[in-house]
Structure formats: C-alpha cells, structure tokens
Design a protein around this motif. Structure first.
Motif, short mmCIF file in Angstrom:
data_model
loop_
_atom_site.label_atom_id
_atom_site.label_comp_id
_atom_site.label_asym_id
_atom_site.label_seq_id
_atom_site.Cartn_x
_atom_site.Cartn_y
_atom_site.Cartn_z
N TRP A 197 0.48 -1.48 -0.01
CA TRP A 197 0.19 -0.31 -0.06
C TRP A 197 0.81 1.21 -0.21
CZ3 TRP A 197 -4.64 -0.78 -1.37
CH2 TRP A 197 -4.84 -1.81 -1.30
N GLU A 198 2.39 0.90 0.44
CA GLU A 198 3.09 2.22 1.09
C GLU A 198 2.96 2.47 -1.16
OE1 GLU A 198 4.82 2.73 5.15
OE2 GLU A 198 5.53 0.72 3.63
N LEU A 199 4.26 1.66 -1.30
CA LEU A 199 4.44 1.71 -3.26
C LEU A 199 3.44 2.78 -3.93
CD1 LEU A 199 6.56 -1.56 -3.42
CD2 LEU A 199 7.70 0.74 -2.74
N MET A 200 2.40 2.30 -3.83
CA MET A 200 1.01 2.50 -4.18
C MET A 200 0.32 4.10 -4.30
SD MET A 200 -1.38 -0.49 -5.46
CE MET A 200 -2.18 -0.52 -6.10
N GLY A 201 1.03 4.43 -2.71
CA GLY A 201 1.16 5.85 -2.44
C GLY A 201 -0.45 5.41 -1.25
N VAL A 202 -0.61 5.09 -0.91
CA VAL A 202 -1.40 5.14 0.30
C VAL A 202 -1.18 4.93 2.10
CG1 VAL A 202 -4.03 4.09 0.57
CG2 VAL A 202 -3.42 3.99 -0.95
N CYS A 203 -0.98 5.94 2.34
CA CYS A 203 -0.33 5.72 3.66
C CYS A 203 -0.84 7.04 4.74
CB CYS A 203 1.21 6.14 3.90
SG CYS A 203 1.67 7.38 2.28
N LEU A 204 -1.03 6.83 5.56
CA LEU A 204 -1.65 8.22 6.33
C LEU A 204 -0.05 9.53 6.58
CD1 LEU A 204 -3.80 6.05 9.64
CD2 LEU A 204 -4.66 7.99 6.67
N LYS A 205 0.67 8.75 7.14
CA LYS A 205 2.08 10.15 7.36
C LYS A 205 1.96 11.29 6.15
CE LYS A 205 6.91 10.10 8.65
NZ LYS A 205 7.87 8.91 8.30
N GLY A 206 1.80 12.22 6.83
CA GLY A 206 2.03 12.85 5.40
C GLY A 206 1.35 13.36 4.66
N ILE A 207 -0.18 12.39 4.98
CA ILE A 207 -2.08 13.35 4.51
C ILE A 207 -2.17 14.84 4.14
CG2 ILE A 207 -3.43 12.34 6.55
CD1 ILE A 207 -3.88 11.38 3.21
N ILE A 208 -2.45 15.24 5.29
CA ILE A 208 -2.41 16.51 5.31
C ILE A 208 -1.85 17.45 4.35
CG2 ILE A 208 -2.85 18.48 6.93
CD1 ILE A 208 -3.59 16.97 8.77
N PRO A 209 -0.48 17.64 4.52
CA PRO A 209 0.15 18.33 2.95
C PRO A 209 -0.12 17.82 2.14
CG PRO A 209 2.05 17.15 4.37
CD PRO A 209 0.38 17.69 5.25
N ALA A 210 -0.04 15.86 1.77
CA ALA A 210 -0.89 15.46 0.38
C ALA A 210 -1.86 15.91 -0.26
CB ALA A 210 -0.54 13.93 0.45
N SER A 211 -2.78 16.45 1.44
CA SER A 211 -4.26 16.49 0.96
C SER A 211 -5.08 18.35 0.12
CB SER A 211 -4.66 16.58 1.76
OG SER A 211 -4.84 14.61 2.28
N THR A 212 -3.93 18.89 0.77
CA THR A 212 -4.03 20.77 0.18
C THR A 212 -2.73 20.97 -0.32
OG1 THR A 212 -2.50 20.67 2.31
CG2 THR A 212 -4.98 20.87 2.61
N LEU A 213 -1.84 20.07 -0.42
CA LEU A 213 -0.66 21.34 -1.11
C LEU A 213 -0.87 21.02 -2.52
CD1 LEU A 213 1.95 21.56 1.27
CD2 LEU A 213 0.62 23.19 0.95
N PRO A 214 -1.02 19.81 -3.07
CA PRO A 214 -1.11 19.40 -4.44
C PRO A 214 -2.62 20.61 -5.09
CG PRO A 214 -0.15 17.90 -3.58
CD PRO A 214 -0.86 18.60 -2.55
N LEU A 215 -3.25 20.65 -3.83
CA LEU A 215 -4.84 20.76 -4.63
C LEU A 215 -4.81 22.60 -4.40
CD1 LEU A 215 -7.64 20.42 -5.16
CD2 LEU A 215 -8.38 20.13 -2.76
N LEU A 216 -3.59 23.42 -3.85
CA LEU A 216 -3.15 25.07 -3.71
C LEU A 216 -2.83 25.19 -5.13
CD1 LEU A 216 -3.31 27.85 -2.38
CD2 LEU A 216 -1.30 26.48 -1.39
N LEU A 217 -1.52 24.17 -5.21
CA LEU A 217 -1.01 24.58 -6.50
C LEU A 217 -2.13 24.04 -8.03
CD1 LEU A 217 1.94 24.05 -7.45
CD2 LEU A 217 2.15 22.25 -7.41
N ILE A 218 -2.35 23.39 -8.36
CA ILE A 218 -3.43 23.64 -9.03
C ILE A 218 -4.43 24.34 -9.28
CG2 ILE A 218 -5.41 22.19 -8.31
CD1 ILE A 218 -3.61 21.35 -11.80
N THR A 219 -4.90 25.18 -8.04
CA THR A 219 -5.96 25.90 -7.72
C THR A 219 -5.03 26.96 -8.56
OG1 THR A 219 -7.13 25.00 -5.84
CG2 THR A 219 -7.21 27.45 -6.29
N PHE A 220 -3.63 27.38 -8.47
CA PHE A 220 -3.25 28.24 -9.60
C PHE A 220 -2.29 27.86 -10.31
CE2 PHE A 220 -0.84 28.90 -5.22
CZ PHE A 220 -1.43 30.15 -4.11
N PHE A 221 -2.45 27.20 -10.92
CA PHE A 221 -2.98 26.94 -12.11
C PHE A 221 -4.06 27.16 -13.03
CE2 PHE A 221 -4.27 24.38 -16.04
CZ PHE A 221 -2.31 24.95 -17.06
#
Length: 310
Positions: free
Chosen positions: A88-112
């Motif tokens: 599951w970790e290899l497939m990107g399914v994990c809880l560690k770092g989930i908050i920045p992983a959920s918010t920062l990419p979305l913020l990035l695409i919002t700028f686009f």
C-alpha cells in the motif's frame, strides 16, 4: 570470463522490462475492457450505464494491488532492491503526511486555474461572494451526490484512474526506467486509454470521422499532459491522494477557455489572472512538492540508482 555475467544481467533486465510493460498493458486492457462488458444501446451518460461502468472500474481498481504484488514476485523486486515498504505504501496509500499531501497539490492546481476561477467569479452576478456561497452550499452538494454523472466524473473516475494508472503502474515502471523517465512514459498508457471514446462516438455517428479522430487526438494530448503532472505529484509526494484530488478538480473545471477570456468585457484583468496563475504554478511547482514536506517516497526506493533518483 565476464561475458556470461553481463549476459545474465541483460537477460534479467529484459525480463524485468517485459514483466513491467506487460503488467501495465494488462491493467489498461482490463480497465477499458471492463467498460464494455455490459451490452447496452444506451448512451454512456445514461444513469444505468454510468452505474454499471462505475461498478466495473471500481472492481478493476480493487484488484490492481494484486497486479503490483504479482509483479513484485515475478520481477523479484523485494530481494533485488531490498524494498522494505508495504504494498500500500508503494501505491501511495498511507496516513503519514496525509494533510500536506491533501492540501498543497490542490493549492498548486488552484493557482493554475486562477484565471478561469476569477473569470467565473466576474461572470457571477454576486461576484466572489456568490461563488464562495455556491461552493459551500449544502443543498448544492446534496444534489451533486444524487447525480450519477457527477459522481462518475468527480469521484469514481479520479479515484480508480489514479489508483490504476499512477498507484499501480508507476511502481512497475520506476525500476525499469528510473523515476524521471517513468513520469513521462507511464502517462502514455493513461492517454492511450482514452482512445476508447472513439468507438462510442463512431457508434453515435453525430460527428464526421475526421472530427472524431481530431478530438480524440486533442484528448490524448491533454490527458497525457495531466498524467505527467499527476505522476510528478505521486513520485514527489509519495501519496496518491494529491493526484486524486487534482484529477477531480480538473474534471470539474475542464480545459481553460482562452477564447472566452480574450473576448471577456474585463479582458485585461482576466488575462492578467491567467498569466499570474500560470506563473505561480511554475514557480511553486517544486517548492510545494518538496519531498521534505511529505516524508518518505516509497516508489522512489524502487529506482535502480536511488542516489540520483531520490
């Protein structure tokens, strides 16, 4: 005396490449094939068709971890590269770092999409406040959750496609090509997978054949470009949630309509936002996806040259 050793190494590499490419192709065929197991004369946007197809791709995404597990076995990944991460970790399914992983990419695409978002707010009679109220309106969300087409576009497609085309395929590609090359090669499977729309459009016969193929070519281009971005997010953050959320957001927005921006009454302001948003996206692309913010990148540990890739 060294020739047999080199020959064995090359043979092992070819075997690894063959297993990885075959696994990716089988996943593509299984994902697309699952859409056509239901015999129906109804259009693809009919609620009954949508529900059946959603069930099919959910099943495919559910079995995709088994493909990765079998690939690890046949390619002997765990032994060769001392990978101590779970499937599951290899497939990107994990809880560690989930908050920045959920918010920062979305913020990035919002700028686009800053330009289209501002343009939409300017076209709203209530302005930015109206757009915000609409985005937070509970009744609107309730209606969306009852709309089969919305659920397909905003939930099922992003989750299943990212799990299959990023979460499952990238771990299989990285050991063969390296992280950087996989970011550009793996999305080609994603782009090609969308060619199946040609079949449906030809059956409907609403457009000329040349127009159908031209539209599919354009779709291949932008889905591949998005696939590169999603693969970049996945390898940089080590999480699948960022690509899923960005995929859903892009599906909701569609392609930026430059034509309407050029003819907008407040063209200068809108175009300024388009340009500013794109520049912010480029400037913040690497800082907001810095692996330091997210922790370990399990898929990166699969690269043959980890000192260069990680």
């Amino acid at each position: 005396m060294q020739e047999p050793l080199h020959g064995c190494i090359r043979q092992e590499q070819y075997k690894s490449y063959l297993v990885s490419v075959t696994g990716c192709l089988l996943l593509v065929l299984l994902y697309i094939g699952s859409l056509y197991i239901w015999c129906s004369t109804l259009p693809r946007d009919h609620p009954r068709v949508i529900k059946r197809r959603c069930a099919s791709v959910i099943l495919v995404s559910a079995v995709s971890p088994a493909f990765v597990k079998l690939w690890m076995y046949w390619a002997d990944i765990t032994v060769k590269q001392q990978v101590d991460k779970s499937l599951w970790e290899l497939m990107g399914v994990c809880l560690k770092g989930i908050i920045p992983a959920s918010t920062l990419p979305l913020l990035l695409i919002t700028f686009f999409y800053l330009g289209p978002l501002v343009q939409s707010a300017l076209d709203n009679p209530d302005g930015f406040a109206g757009e915000l109220r609409s985005a937070l309106d509970v009744q609107t969300w309730r209606l969306c959750m009852q709309d089969a087409e919305w659920i397909r576009n905003q939930v099922v497609a992003p989750v299943t496609e990212e799990l299959v085309f990023r979460g499952a395929m990238l771990p299989m590609m990285v050991p063969c090509t390296g992280t950087t090359a996989a970011i550009f090669i793996a999305p080609l499977f994603f782009g090609v997978a969308h060619f199946h729309h040609i079949i449906e459009q030809l059956q409907l016969g609403k457009d000329r054949v040349s127009a159908i193929f031209l539209g599919s070519g354009v779709q291949f281009l932008y889905t591949t470009v998005f696939g590169v971005f999603a693969a970049f997010l996945f390898t940089r953050t080590g999480h699948i949630v960022g690509p899923i959320l960005c995929h859903s957001f892009c599906n909701s927005q569609g392609l930026p309509d430059i034509g309407s921006a050029l003819s907008h009454p407040q063209r200068s302001a809108v175009l300024f936002c388009y340009l500013s948003g794109f520049l912010l996206f480029l400037v913040l692309l690497f800082p907001l996806t810095d692996p330091f913010l997210y922790g370990a990148r399990p898929v990166c540990s699969l690269a043959a040259s980890q000192t260069l890739e990680c």
